[in-house]
Design a protein around this motif. Structure first.
Motif, PDB file in Angstrom:
ATOM      1  N   VAL A   1       0.738  -1.040   0.013  1.00  0.00           N
ATOM      2  CA  VAL A   1      -0.193  -0.010  -0.127  1.00  0.00           C
ATOM      3  C   VAL A   1       0.799   1.444   0.066  1.00  0.00           C
ATOM      4  N   ALA A   2       0.389   2.373  -0.820  1.00  0.00           N
ATOM      5  CA  ALA A   2       1.364   3.442  -1.102  1.00  0.00           C
ATOM      6  C   ALA A   2       0.310   4.646  -0.860  1.00  0.00           C
ATOM      7  N   ILE A   3       0.966   5.684  -0.349  1.00  0.00           N
ATOM      8  CA  ILE A   3       0.183   7.069  -0.358  1.00  0.00           C
ATOM      9  C   ILE A   3       1.071   7.975  -0.939  1.00  0.00           C
ATOM     10  N   VAL A   4       0.636   8.594  -2.016  1.00  0.00           N
ATOM     11  CA  VAL A   4       1.153   9.620  -2.827  1.00  0.00           C
ATOM     12  C   VAL A   4       0.534  10.981  -2.745  1.00  0.00           C
ATOM     13  N   THR A   5       0.954  12.059  -1.985  1.00  0.00           N
ATOM     14  CA  THR A   5       0.506  13.356  -2.017  1.00  0.00           C
ATOM     15  C   THR A   5       0.694  14.130  -3.367  1.00  0.00           C
TER      16      THR A   5
ATOM     17  N   SER B   1      -8.902   8.553   8.926  1.00  0.00           N
ATOM     18  CA  SER B   1      -9.741   7.917   7.791  1.00  0.00           C
ATOM     19  C   SER B   1      -8.967   6.806   7.447  1.00  0.00           C
ATOM     20  N   PHE B   2      -7.437   6.858   7.237  1.00  0.00           N
ATOM     21  CA  PHE B   2      -6.737   5.762   6.926  1.00  0.00           C
ATOM     22  C   PHE B   2      -6.527   4.709   8.024  1.00  0.00           C
ATOM     23  N   LYS B   3      -6.240   5.110   9.225  1.00  0.00           N
ATOM     24  CA  LYS B   3      -6.023   4.235  10.233  1.00  0.00           C
ATOM     25  C   LYS B   3      -7.269   3.289  10.358  1.00  0.00           C
ATOM     26  N   GLU B   4      -8.278   4.057  10.093  1.00  0.00           N
ATOM     27  CA  GLU B   4      -9.496   3.232  10.578  1.00  0.00           C
ATOM     28  C   GLU B   4      -9.698   1.846   9.598  1.00  0.00           C
ATOM     29  N   ARG B   5      -9.229   1.880   8.376  1.00  0.00           N
ATOM     30  CA  ARG B   5      -9.319   0.727   7.495  1.00  0.00           C
ATOM     31  C   ARG B   5      -8.192  -0.342   7.935  1.00  0.00           C
ATOM     32  N   HIS B   6      -7.290  -0.142   8.862  1.00  0.00           N
ATOM     33  CA  HIS B   6      -6.493  -1.191   9.252  1.00  0.00           C
ATOM     34  C   HIS B   6      -5.343  -1.644   7.969  1.00  0.00           C
ATOM     35  N   LEU B   7      -5.042  -0.721   6.965  1.00  0.00           N
ATOM     36  CA  LEU B   7      -4.390  -1.186   6.178  1.00  0.00           C
ATOM     37  C   LEU B   7      -2.748  -0.963   6.397  1.00  0.00           C
ATOM     38  N   PRO B   8      -1.888  -1.660   5.839  1.00  0.00           N
ATOM     39  CA  PRO B   8      -0.308  -1.520   6.002  1.00  0.00           C
ATOM     40  C   PRO B   8      -0.359  -0.155   5.317  1.00  0.00           C
ATOM     41  N   LEU B   9       1.147   0.025   5.525  1.00  0.00           N
ATOM     42  CA  LEU B   9       1.734   1.478   4.575  1.00  0.00           C
ATOM     43  C   LEU B   9       3.123   1.015   4.541  1.00  0.00           C
ATOM     44  N   ASN B  10       3.291   0.788   3.205  1.00  0.00           N
ATOM     45  CA  ASN B  10       4.857   0.477   2.948  1.00  0.00           C
ATOM     46  C   ASN B  10       5.398   1.602   2.100  1.00  0.00           C
ATOM     47  N   ILE B  11       4.712   2.392   1.482  1.00  0.00           N
ATOM     48  CA  ILE B  11       5.443   3.537   0.944  1.00  0.00           C
ATOM     49  C   ILE B  11       4.666   4.804   1.124  1.00  0.00           C
TER      50      ILE B  11
END
Length: 326
Positions: free
Chosen positions: A44-48, A114-124
């Motif tokens: 999972v990646a987040i890109v601003t 909102s992101f943390k409520e989904r319990h997703l990993p964050l790799n990038i």
């Protein structure tokens, strides 16, 4: 009066002179070509700022490799349009848009919650969004715009996501924070008693200062993660001078010239994204090989100021206070 004029004109001339130097280097050197990167299935990646320009190309490439990518941006119409284009191109793409206004600390908190409520990993995490040479103004929390958007908003975003990044990394597969910076940091200064440029405002100086702050944070974060033994790396990337909307606030004659010569001297967004993607995805930068400052596919030395431990620590602690975390 003379001192005020000098304070405005000197950063302008320095930045445009640096820009000319970068353009000449780009003219005689080949743009970095991204090697074939491994699949990113399950990551999972987040890109601003992933709705256009360099950020869009980063999101597009990661999605093609199977990553689940979240675009964090202020412009919902632009972000959703980017999602549609990528999903039309790659039918199996996992891309989504979430509202994120880096000029509002509250918006950053809401995005992370909102992101943390989904319990997703964050790799990038790719801290890509930014403003350049905008007129004097302030964020919703009263910070100078370049400092607030380019640096402080990303500082808070990264800090709030740090535990998730730590939990998502592991030996041989570190989580990565990639801060998209600029060669403009080389002429920036950090005045801890005037981070908002109240004493004498210059949009050119403010932009350079914000990019230097990014590098100081990126370097200190990497050291903190190493010292703590956490599976997270942090690096900064200079994508070069790229043909994007970032230059719309240039001095008018230069903006007109930029439109004319863009295809000759400026990199394309895809070329600008290549080193960002390399820093985020390359197995060669795994673990302790991560970190540093990268430009055109290579690790580069930068100014001595970016390596000053006390300045890094002071900016880190001041930033925590400014965003209400200390």
């Amino acid at each position: 009066m003379l001192s005020a004029i000098r304070s405005h004109l000197l950063p302008l001339f320095k930045l445009y002179l640096l820009g000319l130097k970068v353009l000449l280097v780009q003219l005689v050197s080949r743009p970095f070509r991204l090697p074939v990167m491994p699949r990113q299935d399950g990551k999972v990646a987040i890109v601003t700022g992933g709705g256009r320009g360099i950020g869009y190309e980063v999101v597009r490439h990661m999605a093609r490799l199977g990553a689940h990518v979240i675009i964090g941006g202020r412009d919902e119409h632009e972000g959703l349009a980017a999602v549609r284009r990528i999903c039309e191109e790659y039918k199996e793409a996992k891309v989504e848009f979430k509202k994120l206004d880096l000029a509002s600390l509250q918006s950053v908190h809401q995005f992370v919650q909102s992101f943390k409520e989904r319990h997703l990993p964050l790799n990038i995490l790719v801290n890509n969004a930014g403003v350049m040479l905008v007129p004097e103004g302030h964020t919703k929390d009263g910070f100078e715009q370049h400092f607030g958007v380019n640096y402080l908003g990303h500082f808070l975003l990264t800090w709030l996501l740090l535990e998730t990044l730590k939990d998502s990394g592991k030996s041989g597969q570190f989580s990565r924070v990639v801060n998209v910076s600029s060669s403009a940091h080389r002429i920036g200064k950090i005045r801890l008693n005037d981070l908002n440029s109240y004493q004498c405002y210059s949009s050119h100086a403010a932009y350079c200062h914000s990019k230097l702050a990014q590098l100081l944070f990126s370097s200190h974060l990497h050291q903190e993660m190493q010292h703590g033994g956490f599976p997270v790396s942090s690096c900064a990337v200079d994508p070069g001078m790229v043909d994007t909307a970032l230059y719309r606030h240039l001095w008018t004659p230069l903006r007109l010239a930029q439109r004319t010569i863009a295809h000759l001297l400026l990199r394309t967004p895809a070329e600008g994204a290549a080193t960002v993607l390399y820093a985020a995805l390359s197995p060669a930068l795994e673990g302790e090989c991560g970190g540093g400052y990268w430009a055109n596919g290579c690790r580069e030395m930068t100014t001595a100021l970016t390596s000053e431990p006390q300045l890094q620590l002071s900016l880190w602690q001041t930033s925590l206070q400014l965003v209400g975390l200390q």
